[in-house]
Design a protein around this motif. Structure first.
Motif, PDB file in Angstrom:
ATOM      1  N   ASP A  35       0.867  -1.185   0.000  1.00  0.00           N
ATOM      2  CA  ASP A  35       0.000   0.000   0.000  1.00  0.00           C
ATOM      3  C   ASP A  35       0.908   1.240   0.000  1.00  0.00           C
ATOM      4  N   SER A  36       1.131   1.822  -1.187  1.00  0.00           N
ATOM      5  CA  SER A  36       2.099   2.934  -1.237  1.00  0.00           C
ATOM      6  C   SER A  36       1.584   4.158  -0.483  1.00  0.00           C
ATOM      7  N   GLY A  37       0.261   4.331  -0.447  1.00  0.00           N
ATOM      8  CA  GLY A  37      -0.304   5.461   0.293  1.00  0.00           C
ATOM      9  C   GLY A  37       0.058   5.404   1.774  1.00  0.00           C
ATOM     10  N   ALA A  38       0.222   4.175   2.299  1.00  0.00           N
ATOM     11  CA  ALA A  38       0.554   4.032   3.726  1.00  0.00           C
ATOM     12  C   ALA A  38       1.926   4.628   4.026  1.00  0.00           C
ATOM     13  N   PHE A  39       2.840   4.570   3.046  1.00  0.00           N
ATOM     14  CA  PHE A  39       4.149   5.204   3.227  1.00  0.00           C
ATOM     15  C   PHE A  39       3.992   6.726   3.320  1.00  0.00           C
ATOM     16  N   TYR A  40       3.171   7.289   2.410  1.00  0.00           N
ATOM     17  CA  TYR A  40       2.947   8.746   2.463  1.00  0.00           C
ATOM     18  C   TYR A  40       2.285   9.132   3.780  1.00  0.00           C
ATOM     19  N   ARG A  41       1.384   8.291   4.232  1.00  0.00           N
ATOM     20  CA  ARG A  41       0.710   8.565   5.502  1.00  0.00           C
ATOM     21  C   ARG A  41       1.717   8.551   6.650  1.00  0.00           C
ATOM     22  N   THR A  42       2.601   7.554   6.670  1.00  0.00           N
ATOM     23  CA  THR A  42       3.553   7.433   7.785  1.00  0.00           C
ATOM     24  C   THR A  42       4.556   8.584   7.760  1.00  0.00           C
ATOM     25  N   LYS A 109      -3.340  16.332   5.875  1.00  0.00           N
ATOM     26  CA  LYS A 109      -2.016  16.964   5.736  1.00  0.00           C
ATOM     27  C   LYS A 109      -1.141  16.328   4.657  1.00  0.00           C
ATOM     28  N   ILE A 110      -1.548  15.150   4.167  1.00  0.00           N
ATOM     29  CA  ILE A 110      -0.670  14.423   3.234  1.00  0.00           C
ATOM     30  C   ILE A 110      -0.331  15.265   1.999  1.00  0.00           C
ATOM     31  N   LYS A 111      -1.279  16.079   1.563  1.00  0.00           N
ATOM     32  CA  LYS A 111      -1.028  16.808   0.319  1.00  0.00           C
ATOM     33  C   LYS A 111       0.198  17.729   0.388  1.00  0.00           C
ATOM     34  N   PHE A 119      10.164  14.334  -0.680  1.00  0.00           N
ATOM     35  CA  PHE A 119       9.397  13.309   0.035  1.00  0.00           C
ATOM     36  C   PHE A 119       9.010  12.161  -0.905  1.00  0.00           C
ATOM     37  N   ARG A 120       8.727  12.512  -2.146  1.00  0.00           N
ATOM     38  CA  ARG A 120       8.373  11.449  -3.097  1.00  0.00           C
ATOM     39  C   ARG A 120       9.592  10.545  -3.334  1.00  0.00           C
ATOM     40  N   ASP A 121      10.772  11.155  -3.410  1.00  0.00           N
ATOM     41  CA  ASP A 121      11.993  10.350  -3.603  1.00  0.00           C
ATOM     42  C   ASP A 121      12.196   9.412  -2.405  1.00  0.00           C
ATOM     43  N   GLY A 140      -1.649   2.706  -5.663  1.00  0.00           N
ATOM     44  CA  GLY A 140      -1.167   4.064  -5.447  1.00  0.00           C
ATOM     45  C   GLY A 140      -1.743   5.043  -6.442  1.00  0.00           C
ATOM     46  N   ARG A 141      -0.961   6.075  -6.708  1.00  0.00           N
ATOM     47  CA  ARG A 141      -1.394   7.108  -7.651  1.00  0.00           C
ATOM     48  C   ARG A 141      -0.455   7.193  -8.847  1.00  0.00           C
ATOM     49  N   ASP A 142       0.821   6.836  -8.602  1.00  0.00           N
ATOM     50  CA  ASP A 142       1.836   7.052  -9.639  1.00  0.00           C
ATOM     51  C   ASP A 142       2.716   5.826  -9.842  1.00  0.00           C
ATOM     52  N   ILE A 143       2.228   4.659  -9.448  1.00  0.00           N
ATOM     53  CA  ILE A 143       3.078   3.463  -9.551  1.00  0.00           C
ATOM     54  C   ILE A 143       3.382   3.164 -11.028  1.00  0.00           C
ATOM     55  N   LYS A 190     -12.175  17.113  -2.767  1.00  0.00           N
ATOM     56  CA  LYS A 190     -10.975  17.902  -2.435  1.00  0.00           C
ATOM     57  C   LYS A 190      -9.708  17.071  -2.648  1.00  0.00           C
ATOM     58  N   ARG A 191      -9.778  15.794  -2.217  1.00  0.00           N
ATOM     59  CA  ARG A 191      -8.594  14.932  -2.335  1.00  0.00           C
ATOM     60  C   ARG A 191      -8.288  14.638  -3.802  1.00  0.00           C
ATOM     61  N   ASP A 192      -9.353  14.450  -4.607  1.00  0.00           N
ATOM     62  CA  ASP A 192      -9.149  14.243  -6.049  1.00  0.00           C
ATOM     63  C   ASP A 192      -8.405  15.422  -6.625  1.00  0.00           C
ATOM     64  N   SER A 194      -6.435  17.612  -5.156  1.00  0.00           N
ATOM     65  CA  SER A 194      -5.009  17.723  -4.827  1.00  0.00           C
ATOM     66  C   SER A 194      -4.207  16.584  -5.457  1.00  0.00           C
ATOM     67  N   ASP A 195      -4.798  15.388  -5.593  1.00  0.00           N
ATOM     68  CA  ASP A 195      -4.071  14.280  -6.223  1.00  0.00           C
ATOM     69  C   ASP A 195      -3.847  14.518  -7.720  1.00  0.00           C
ATOM     70  N   ARG A 196      -4.878  15.039  -8.382  1.00  0.00           N
ATOM     71  CA  ARG A 196      -4.782  15.208  -9.841  1.00  0.00           C
ATOM     72  C   ARG A 196      -3.965  16.428 -10.252  1.00  0.00           C
ATOM     73  N   ASN A 197      -3.990  17.453  -9.404  1.00  0.00           N
ATOM     74  CA  ASN A 197      -3.365  18.715  -9.826  1.00  0.00           C
ATOM     75  C   ASN A 197      -2.005  18.988  -9.221  1.00  0.00           C
ATOM     76  N   ARG A 198      -1.462  17.978  -8.523  1.00  0.00           N
ATOM     77  CA  ARG A 198      -0.131  18.208  -7.966  1.00  0.00           C
ATOM     78  C   ARG A 198       0.862  18.307  -9.126  1.00  0.00           C
ATOM     79  N   LYS A 199       1.865  19.167  -8.963  1.00  0.00           N
ATOM     80  CA  LYS A 199       2.797  19.400 -10.085  1.00  0.00           C
ATOM     81  C   LYS A 199       3.701  18.192 -10.329  1.00  0.00           C
TER      82      LYS A 199
HETATM   83  O1   DC Z   1      -4.035   5.469  -0.911  1.00  0.00           O
HETATM   84  P1   DC Z   1      -4.311   6.487   0.202  1.00  0.00           P
HETATM   85  O2   DC Z   1      -5.644   7.156   0.054  1.00  0.00           O
HETATM   86  O3   DC Z   1      -4.065   5.950   1.554  1.00  0.00           O
HETATM   87  O4   DC Z   1      -3.204   7.625  -0.052  1.00  0.00           O
HETATM   88  C1   DC Z   1      -3.122   8.756   0.742  1.00  0.00           C
HETATM   89  C2   DC Z   1      -2.484   9.906  -0.017  1.00  0.00           C
HETATM   90  O5   DC Z   1      -1.113   9.610  -0.294  1.00  0.00           O
HETATM   91  C3   DC Z   1      -3.094  10.279  -1.360  1.00  0.00           C
HETATM   92  O6   DC Z   1      -4.173  11.167  -1.244  1.00  0.00           O
HETATM   93  C4   DC Z   1      -1.937  10.908  -2.078  1.00  0.00           C
HETATM   94  C5   DC Z   1      -0.727  10.210  -1.512  1.00  0.00           C
HETATM   95  N1   DC Z   1      -0.199   9.177  -2.414  1.00  0.00           N
HETATM   96  C6   DC Z   1       0.620   9.585  -3.434  1.00  0.00           C
HETATM   97  O7   DC Z   1       0.856  10.789  -3.596  1.00  0.00           O
HETATM   98  N2   DC Z   1       1.194   8.651  -4.262  1.00  0.00           N
HETATM   99  C7   DC Z   1       0.951   7.350  -4.089  1.00  0.00           C
HETATM  100  N3   DC Z   1       1.526   6.466  -4.907  1.00  0.00           N
HETATM  101  C8   DC Z   1       0.072   6.913  -3.068  1.00  0.00           C
HETATM  102  C9   DC Z   1      -0.504   7.856  -2.244  1.00  0.00           C
END
Ligand code: DC
Length: 235
Positions: A35-42, A109-111, A119-121, A140-143, A190-192, A194-199
């Motif tokens: 779960d890659s999102g869990a890494f961003y969360r942690t 706060k994740i955004k 942080f992505r690196d 994830g979002r960018d796997i 809101k989350r969509d 920030s996820d879609r429009n991040r640079k």
């Molecule tokens: O999958 P999740 O909803 O637990 O992810 C939380 C946030 O982590 C999501 O809103 C954006 C970020 N995320 C990301 O930027 N890239 C990923 N591959 C996974 C999650």
């Protein structure tokens, strides 16, 4: 390990069903789910703990933007334990933070973390280390676009915001957490945004990903579709 075949990437927006599907596929194939999102969360939790101060969302955002290059990233030991076919377990400096990372306080706060390259690196490096020795199904979002662009098995799940918010409501209700439709829906939108429009590394389907609209498909059918495409790609 050659990532063309060892990584199955399942990307998509929150509530698209990707984590349920990814977990089931991992079980069926007898491999691990990540779960890659869990890494961003942690990582967000680590930054927030370090921040200590209180203040508005904006104060935190400005602080992260200013301090991003001097935060003690090396001191934050983040460990992901694959668990047993269900949720991954996340540890921050040996503390089990699996539940803490799911609170709305962290989700909001994740955004501010996920939109910064440093942080992505940090996250991507850890994911790639885990993929060195394991066959994995990742969500994830960018796997498929950034982390493993060479993977041969890329899927992108979509669903309308209404359906995704409804799934989120059902999940909260099943966990007996009070849920308000307007709130859940607007959080989702809101989350969509920030996820879609991040640079950097925005939520995006890779050109060679298979798109699956899950609005009217059962989880079982989504899983069958993915499994049959994986089998096809092997032949
Ligand atoms: O999958 P999740 O909803 O637990 O992810 C939380 C946030 O982590 C999501 O809103 C954006 C970020 N995320 C990301 O930027 N890239 C990923 N591959 C996974 C999650």
């Amino acid at each position: 390990m050659n990532h063309m075949d060892s990584v199955i990437a399942i990307d998509g927006p929150a509530g698209s069903g990707k984590s349920t599907v990814a977990r089931e596929i991992a079980k069926i194939l007898g491999i691990h789910y990540l779960d890659s999102g869990a890494f961003y969360r942690t990582l967000t939790l680590a930054v927030f703990k370090y921040y200590k101060a209180s203040g508005s969302e904006q104060v935190f955002a400005d602080w992260v933007a200013e301090k991003q290059n001097i935060l003690p990233l090396d001191q934050w030991l983040i460990r992901l334990d694959f668990g047993h076919g269900d949720e991954n377990k996340l540890f921050l400096n040996s503390e089990d933070v699996t539940n803490q990372i799911r609170t709305p306080e962290i989700t909001e706060k994740i955004k501010y973390i996920a939109d910064k390259q440093i942080f992505r690196d940090f996250v991507n490096e850890r994911i790639r280390v885990l993929a060195r020795d394991n066959k994995l199904v990742m969500d994830g979002r960018d796997i498929g676009t950034e982390v493993f662009p060479n993977s041969r098995n890329k899927f992108f799940l979509t669903a309308s915001p209404e359906v995704r918010a409804k799934r989120r409501m059902d999940e909260l209700i099943s966990k007996k957490i009070p849920a308000d439709w307007e709130e859940v829906y607007s959080e989702m939108v809101k989350r969509d945004d920030s996820d879609r429009n991040r640079k950097i590394a925005p939520l995006l389907a890779a050109k060679d990903a298979i798109l699956i609209d899950t609005d009217s498909l059962s989880i079982k059918l989504v899983i069958e579709t993915i499994l049959s495409r994986i089998l096809e790609s092997k032949s």
